[in-house]
Design a protein around this motif. Structure first.
Motif, PDB file in Angstrom:
ATOM      1  N   LEU A   7      12.317   4.465  88.420  1.00  0.00           N
ATOM      2  CA  LEU A   7      12.707   3.126  88.991  1.00  0.00           C
ATOM      3  C   LEU A   7      13.316   1.712  87.854  1.00  0.00           C
ATOM      4  O   LEU A   7      12.927   2.433  86.564  1.00  0.00           O
ATOM      5  CB  LEU A   7      11.541   2.259  88.859  1.00  0.00           C
ATOM      6  N   HIS A   8      14.119   1.756  88.654  1.00  0.00           N
ATOM      7  CA  HIS A   8      15.323   1.152  87.661  1.00  0.00           C
ATOM      8  C   HIS A   8      15.257  -0.363  88.437  1.00  0.00           C
ATOM      9  O   HIS A   8      15.593  -1.027  89.370  1.00  0.00           O
ATOM     10  CB  HIS A   8      16.445   1.411  87.259  1.00  0.00           C
ATOM     11  N   LEU A   9      14.991  -1.295  87.364  1.00  0.00           N
ATOM     12  CA  LEU A   9      15.144  -2.647  88.258  1.00  0.00           C
ATOM     13  C   LEU A   9      16.169  -3.561  87.232  1.00  0.00           C
ATOM     14  O   LEU A   9      16.380  -3.737  86.529  1.00  0.00           O
ATOM     15  CB  LEU A   9      14.020  -3.432  88.228  1.00  0.00           C
ATOM     16  N   GLN A  14       8.260  -3.011  93.542  1.00  0.00           N
ATOM     17  CA  GLN A  14       8.625  -2.125  93.968  1.00  0.00           C
ATOM     18  C   GLN A  14       8.296  -1.071  92.533  1.00  0.00           C
ATOM     19  O   GLN A  14       7.838   0.301  93.442  1.00  0.00           O
ATOM     20  CB  GLN A  14       9.580  -1.736  93.435  1.00  0.00           C
ATOM     21  N   ARG A  15       6.848  -1.611  91.674  1.00  0.00           N
ATOM     22  CA  ARG A  15       6.229  -0.768  90.666  1.00  0.00           C
ATOM     23  C   ARG A  15       5.326  -0.343  91.696  1.00  0.00           C
ATOM     24  O   ARG A  15       4.920   1.005  90.979  1.00  0.00           O
ATOM     25  CB  ARG A  15       6.181  -1.937  89.599  1.00  0.00           C
ATOM     26  N   ALA A  16       4.560  -0.832  92.575  1.00  0.00           N
ATOM     27  CA  ALA A  16       3.967   0.088  93.335  1.00  0.00           C
ATOM     28  C   ALA A  16       3.857   0.700  93.897  1.00  0.00           C
ATOM     29  O   ALA A  16       3.431   1.513  94.447  1.00  0.00           O
ATOM     30  CB  ALA A  16       2.644  -1.571  94.053  1.00  0.00           C
ATOM     31  N   LEU A  17       5.509   0.500  94.327  1.00  0.00           N
ATOM     32  CA  LEU A  17       5.596   1.642  95.727  1.00  0.00           C
ATOM     33  C   LEU A  17       6.061   3.020  94.311  1.00  0.00           C
ATOM     34  O   LEU A  17       5.592   4.138  94.767  1.00  0.00           O
ATOM     35  CB  LEU A  17       6.752   1.485  95.829  1.00  0.00           C
ATOM     36  N   ALA A  18       6.805   2.874  93.399  1.00  0.00           N
ATOM     37  CA  ALA A  18       6.680   3.878  92.356  1.00  0.00           C
ATOM     38  C   ALA A  18       5.409   4.097  92.231  1.00  0.00           C
ATOM     39  O   ALA A  18       4.824   5.521  91.830  1.00  0.00           O
ATOM     40  CB  ALA A  18       7.563   3.717  91.210  1.00  0.00           C
ATOM     41  N   ALA A  33       3.077   4.334  93.715  1.00  0.00           N
ATOM     42  CA  ALA A  33       2.387   5.130  95.121  1.00  0.00           C
ATOM     43  C   ALA A  33       2.836   6.289  95.170  1.00  0.00           C
ATOM     44  O   ALA A  33       1.868   7.565  95.674  1.00  0.00           O
ATOM     45  CB  ALA A  33       2.658   4.850  96.107  1.00  0.00           C
ATOM     46  N   VAL A  34       3.911   6.695  94.820  1.00  0.00           N
ATOM     47  CA  VAL A  34       4.823   8.043  95.117  1.00  0.00           C
ATOM     48  C   VAL A  34       4.187   8.684  93.878  1.00  0.00           C
ATOM     49  O   VAL A  34       3.865  10.043  94.089  1.00  0.00           O
ATOM     50  CB  VAL A  34       6.467   7.997  94.468  1.00  0.00           C
ATOM     51  N   ARG A  35       3.794   8.829  92.751  1.00  0.00           N
ATOM     52  CA  ARG A  35       3.436   9.386  91.377  1.00  0.00           C
ATOM     53  C   ARG A  35       2.149   9.607  91.980  1.00  0.00           C
ATOM     54  O   ARG A  35       1.557  10.716  92.031  1.00  0.00           O
ATOM     55  CB  ARG A  35       3.142   8.010  90.293  1.00  0.00           C
ATOM     56  N   ALA A  36       1.263   8.873  92.800  1.00  0.00           N
ATOM     57  CA  ALA A  36      -0.736   9.129  93.329  1.00  0.00           C
ATOM     58  C   ALA A  36       0.241  10.363  94.302  1.00  0.00           C
ATOM     59  O   ALA A  36      -1.271  10.860  94.173  1.00  0.00           O
ATOM     60  CB  ALA A  36      -1.264   8.211  93.123  1.00  0.00           C
ATOM     61  N   ALA A  37       0.939   9.987  94.961  1.00  0.00           N
ATOM     62  CA  ALA A  37       0.783  10.801  95.943  1.00  0.00           C
ATOM     63  C   ALA A  37       1.303  12.355  95.457  1.00  0.00           C
ATOM     64  O   ALA A  37       1.651  13.699  96.055  1.00  0.00           O
ATOM     65  CB  ALA A  37       2.339  10.609  97.156  1.00  0.00           C
ATOM     66  N   GLY A  38       1.461  12.771  94.282  1.00  0.00           N
ATOM     67  CA  GLY A  38       2.052  13.960  93.313  1.00  0.00           C
ATOM     68  C   GLY A  38       4.051  14.294  93.426  1.00  0.00           C
ATOM     69  O   GLY A  38       4.772  15.162  92.793  1.00  0.00           O
ATOM     70  N   GLY A  39       4.758  13.152  93.341  1.00  0.00           N
ATOM     71  CA  GLY A  39       6.017  13.018  93.479  1.00  0.00           C
ATOM     72  C   GLY A  39       6.346  12.589  92.730  1.00  0.00           C
ATOM     73  O   GLY A  39       6.003  12.098  91.049  1.00  0.00           O
ATOM     74  N   THR A  40       7.783  12.603  91.705  1.00  0.00           N
ATOM     75  CA  THR A  40       8.074  12.455  90.313  1.00  0.00           C
ATOM     76  C   THR A  40       8.877  10.956  91.049  1.00  0.00           C
ATOM     77  O   THR A  40       9.605  11.372  92.234  1.00  0.00           O
ATOM     78  CB  THR A  40       8.721  13.317  89.576  1.00  0.00           C
ATOM     79  N   VAL A  41       8.907   9.949  90.016  1.00  0.00           N
ATOM     80  CA  VAL A  41       9.540   8.690  90.579  1.00  0.00           C
ATOM     81  C   VAL A  41      10.111   8.153  89.101  1.00  0.00           C
ATOM     82  O   VAL A  41       9.736   8.118  87.789  1.00  0.00           O
ATOM     83  CB  VAL A  41       8.424   7.924  90.759  1.00  0.00           C
TER      84      VAL A  41
END
Length: 333
Positions: A300-302, A284-288, A290-298
């Motif tokens: 995450l809550h675990l 889940q952290r890796a996904l977050a 990846a979204v940031r790297a693409a230019g999205g804002t993210v």
């Protein structure tokens, strides 16, 4: 809270008569509408069932965009109903993907991630909303929703509950989770080769549904456990055919949100259970990232003490996170 006892795992307790004990809110009653879409392969006209809840409350000074809900594998609109109850200020449109719930299977197309994503895009367009919605999805629905958004479906924000961050067979959570994925794939493939009546008996066998629920549940609350078992018993077999279900399982076990992350250039809220066997905290952290790297804002809550059934076990918490996050986006706009 009435605590779960050992015998409750073997013989599930009765579900609560009133879901307000789970949400603190009255149950909302949706209205069904059928949205016409084109089969992704042949172009034949078919329909998707969309269940719409009108807003029943308002919060002064806070905008309340429409929400589009997308259920998970073997789910339908009932799966996210508790979350809808906890967000009464929003209009909610729960889409049932082709082959699930009241939506018929595709007439010709295979039930793949890409085809489900195209169907979702067409359904949302067919709703003719006044503004792009916030899309909220769970489990396999997070894969479909993220691929649809990455392919151009208009959305102002994306909420992913228990996002599928890695393929089931590559899950980093545990060896047991990978073994279960292998068994499940063989199970669905074998059932699809049976005559339809026999296949449905196998796929909907009460011991199988019970075992699946026990394996996925983390709750210590008897009311939540009883509700979860009852929901799976009543709705886990709302699918069009065994063949369609095998196709959808292949899609759900190989598709991920990570595959679409490069196209998620919008605000994304990720909420996952720490004990989720279908997506480790590391994934889940890796996904977050990846979204940031693409230019999205993210964001995450675990959540501790919960696995893959956030929508049943933590609907109030999920809704509170969504509400706070959307209010923050509105202030920043």
């Amino acid at each position: 809270m009435d605590r779960v006892r050992l015998r409750d795992l073997l013989r599930p307790p009765a579900p609560p008569r009133d879901t307000r004990v789970l949400t603190g809110q009255p149950a909302r009653v949706p209205v069904r509408r059928d949205v016409t879409i084109a089969d992704p392969s042949s172009g034949a006209r078919t329909a998707l069932a969309v269940w719409s809840y009108g807003p029943v409350a308002s919060r002064a000074g806070q905008p309340s965009p429409d929400l589009v809900f997308v259920h998970g594998f073997r789910g339908d609109r009932h799966g996210l109903a508790l979350v809808a109850d906890c967000l009464p200020e929003h209009a909610v449109h729960a889409v049932e993907l082709p082959g699930f719930g009241a939506s018929p299977a595709f007439p010709d197309a295979e039930h793949t991630v890409a085809h489900h994503a195209e169907a979702l895009r067409a359904a949302v367009a067919g709703l003719d909303l006044s503004a792009p919605p916030v899309v909220l999805a769970h489990s396999y629905g997070t894969v479909v929703a993220s691929h649809a958004v990455a392919a151009g479906m208009p959305a102002v924000a994306l909420v992913l509950l228990n996002p599928i961050a890695e393929p089931a067979l590559d899950a980093s959570g545990s060896l047991g989770a990978r073994a279960l994925a292998v068994v499940a794939r063989a199970y669905y493939a074998a059932a699809a080769r049976l005559p339809e009546r026999a296949a449905r008996a196998v796929l909907g066998a009460p011991p199988v549904v019970w075992a699946t629920t026990v394996a996925m549940s983390e709750t210590g609350d008897r009311a939540v456990l009883g509700f979860t078992h009852d929901q799976h018993r009543r709705h886990f077999s709302s699918f069009a055919s065994a063949g369609m279900l095998a196709e959808a399982y292949r899609a759900s076990s190989s598709g991920t949100v990570l595959q679409a992350a490069a196209g998620l250039r919008l605000p994304v809220l990720l909420v996952a259970g720490v004990q989720d066997p279908m997506g480790s905290p590391a994934a889940q952290r890796a996904l977050a990232e990846a979204v940031r790297a693409a230019g999205g804002t993210v964001e995450l809550h675990l959540l501790e003490g919960v696995g893959h059934l956030l929508h049943y076990e933590r609907p109030v918490r999920c809704a509170a996170l969504v509400r706070t996050w959307l209010a923050g986006l509105a202030r920043a706009a």
